[in-house]
Design an enzyme around this catalytic site. Structure first.
Site, PDB file in Angstrom:
ATOM      1  N   GLY A   8       0.516  -1.356 -14.868  1.00 58.71           N
ATOM      2  CA  GLY A   8       1.000  -1.825 -13.576  1.00 58.71           C
ATOM      3  C   GLY A   8       0.943  -0.734 -12.534  1.00 58.71           C
ATOM      4  N   GLU A   9       0.978  -1.169 -11.257  1.00 64.99           N
ATOM      5  CA  GLU A   9       0.940  -0.218 -10.153  1.00 64.99           C
ATOM      6  C   GLU A   9       1.918  -0.660  -9.091  1.00 64.99           C
ATOM      7  OE1 GLU A   9      -2.318   1.941  -7.159  1.00 64.99           O
ATOM      8  OE2 GLU A   9      -2.942   0.375  -8.565  1.00 64.99           O
ATOM      9  N   GLY A  10       2.704   0.275  -8.568  1.00 68.75           N
ATOM     10  CA  GLY A  10       3.678  -0.013  -7.522  1.00 68.75           C
ATOM     11  C   GLY A  10       3.399   0.793  -6.282  1.00 68.75           C
ATOM     12  N   TYR A  12       4.772   3.545  -5.340  1.00 67.73           N
ATOM     13  CA  TYR A  12       4.878   4.997  -5.476  1.00 67.73           C
ATOM     14  C   TYR A  12       4.183   5.568  -6.705  1.00 67.73           C
ATOM     15  CZ  TYR A  12       8.546   4.178  -2.036  1.00 67.73           C
ATOM     16  OH  TYR A  12       9.252   3.792  -0.923  1.00 67.73           O
ATOM     17  N   GLY A  13       3.547   4.738  -7.501  1.00 70.87           N
ATOM     18  CA  GLY A  13       2.880   5.283  -8.673  1.00 70.87           C
ATOM     19  C   GLY A  13       2.377   4.208  -9.606  1.00 70.87           C
ATOM     20  N   LYS A  14       1.897   4.633 -10.753  1.00 75.04           N
ATOM     21  CA  LYS A  14       1.365   3.727 -11.761  1.00 75.04           C
ATOM     22  C   LYS A  14       2.171   3.846 -13.049  1.00 75.04           C
ATOM     23  CE  LYS A  14      -3.411   3.868 -10.033  1.00 75.04           C
ATOM     24  NZ  LYS A  14      -4.824   4.161 -10.367  1.00 75.04           N
ATOM     25  N   LYS A  31       5.817   6.415 -16.171  1.00 76.89           N
ATOM     26  CA  LYS A  31       5.441   6.253 -14.772  1.00 76.89           C
ATOM     27  C   LYS A  31       4.900   7.566 -14.229  1.00 76.89           C
ATOM     28  CE  LYS A  31       6.958   4.538 -10.287  1.00 76.89           C
ATOM     29  NZ  LYS A  31       7.993   3.815  -9.543  1.00 76.89           N
ATOM     30  N   ASP A  89      13.570  -4.697  -6.484  1.00 72.71           N
ATOM     31  CA  ASP A  89      12.131  -4.924  -6.688  1.00 72.71           C
ATOM     32  C   ASP A  89      11.872  -5.553  -8.056  1.00 72.71           C
ATOM     33  OD1 ASP A  89       9.490  -5.004  -5.928  1.00 72.71           O
ATOM     34  OD2 ASP A  89       9.032  -2.986  -6.611  1.00 72.71           O
TER      35      ASP A  89
END
Length: 251
Positions: A8-10, A12-14, A31, A89
């Site tokens: 997954g990716e958000g 601020y990072g992966k 993360k 989130d």
């Protein structure tokens, strides 16, 4: 850690599926933060400090339902809310499931400790899981997480429930299931109430393939209540007939 695959990716990072190097060889979620080039001049970004601090706070409580030890989503969420933490989130990508079926809340990049008269950031929560009060730039509280839970719950049975591309479109898709009354419209929103937003008819059965208890939990009187104060809490949801009838979900 040995990184095995990106999951997954958000913002601020992966997040990666990883294996712990050493004797234990545990499978973990790791993360990796994105740090821009200017970080060397400005120091560690504030968002990273906030997330690490919140994760350490949760770890200090040694509760079995958050991040790196076992949980079910609502029990973990009740724990967070009891300690005044808003996740802000929740979405399928931030709910990890182990090969043993254990659910873990992850990604605290947008989480905050809720305090009286705190400044609330608009635009939190990924759009499809964003509560109406956030879309309307109104005051919000921990019930924003419960709206996200309702959207995730629906997605377990079907596709995402509300798939907007913009905030306005997201509101329009939400109001397809029923336009709230003008008295329920938040007084502090800059967006005016209009009957043209949608139909006043509310749907008592949102998904036709759900059992009565499942539909009730997802209803406009529970997880998807328009008014935040009328939305079911995590602790009350755990006592809902849907969970009570399954003994493994009982408190």
């Amino acid at each position: 850690y040995e990184l095995l695959a990106e999951v997954g990716e958000g913002c601020y990072g992966k997040v990666y599926k990883a294996r712990e190097v050493g004797e234990r060889q545990r499978l973990l979620a790791v993360k990796k933060f994105n740090i821009r080039g200017e970080a060397s001049q400005s120091g560690i970004p504030a968002f990273m400090i906030r997330e690490v601090a919140l994760l350490r706070k949760m770890e200090d409580f040694n509760h079995p339902n958050v991040v790196d030890v076992m949980l079910q989503l609502l029990r973990g969420l009740d724990f967070l809310h009891t300690n005044l933490v808003l996740h802000r989130d929740l979405k399928p990508e931030n709910i990890l499931v182990s090969n043993c079926g254990e659910v873990k809340i992850a990604d605290f990049g947008l989480a905050r400790i809720h305090t009286f008269n705190m400044a609330l950031t608009p635009g939190v929560v990924t759009l499809w899981y964003r509560a109406p009060e956030v879309l309307l730039n109104s005051v919000y509280m921990s019930s924003v997480d419960m709206w996200s839970v309702g959207c995730i719950f629906a997605e377990l049975f079907l596709l995402p429930l509300f798939q907007g591309c913009t905030e306005v479109q997201q509101l329009q898709k939400i109001f397809v299931i029923g336009l709230p009354s003008e008295t329920d419209w938040p007084a502090d929103t800059p967006i005016s109430y209009s009957p043209s937003w949608g139909s006043k008819r509310s749907h008592t059965k949102l998904l036709p393939n759900l059992e009565p208890d499942e539909n009730d939990l997802l209803s406009l009187q529970q997880c998807l209540a328009f008014r935040p104060s009328g939305r079911i809490s995590a602790i009350k949801a755990l006592s809902h007939p849907f969970f009570v009838k399954h003994s493994r979900f009982q408190l």
